[in-house]
Design a protein around this motif. Structure first.
Motif, short mmCIF file in Angstrom:
data_model
loop_
_atom_site.label_atom_id
_atom_site.label_comp_id
_atom_site.label_asym_id
_atom_site.label_seq_id
_atom_site.Cartn_x
_atom_site.Cartn_y
_atom_site.Cartn_z
N THR A 1 0.86 -1.18 0.00
CA THR A 1 0.00 0.00 0.00
C THR A 1 0.90 1.23 0.00
OG1 THR A 1 -0.14 0.05 2.41
CG2 THR A 1 -1.91 -1.09 1.26
N ALA B 1 -0.54 6.73 -5.89
CA ALA B 1 -1.32 5.51 -6.09
C ALA B 1 -1.48 5.20 -7.58
CB ALA B 1 -2.69 5.65 -5.44
N THR C 1 6.96 5.91 -6.70
CA THR C 1 5.89 6.37 -5.81
C THR C 1 6.42 7.40 -4.82
OG1 THR C 1 6.15 4.45 -4.35
CG2 THR C 1 4.43 4.33 -6.04
#
Length: 84
Positions: free
Chosen positions: A8, A21, A63
């Motif tokens: 996550t 995301a 990310t």
């Protein structure tokens, strides 16, 4: 060797997917993996160890660059019948 990864990225935003995301989804879906499941609260992917590790390197770098402040990651060695 085959690996399964669960991850996550944060911070969460339930109203709109944050840039990090979207980047994570892009990286995982473009990787040479056998199985990918992308969801709002967690993501899984599996494949050959070399492909998973290459994807994770890109996932972590991209990310973080896209604004992730936390990445939770779990990697499991698997075989054709399940977890080892």
């Amino acid at each position: 060797m085959r690996l399964r990864v669960e991850f996550t990225t944060e911070p969460f935003d339930l109203d709109e997917a944050p840039a990090h995301a979207l980047v994570a989804r892009e990286v995982i879906e473009a990787a040479e993996l056998d199985a990918v499941d992308v969801g709002p609260f967690g993501n899984t992917a599996e494949g050959r160890a070399d492909a998973v590790l290459v994807a994770l390197d890109a996932l972590l770098r991209r990310t973080l660059e896209a604004g992730a402040t936390r990445i939770s990651l779990q990697v499991n060695v698997i075989d054709g019948e399940g977890d080892r």
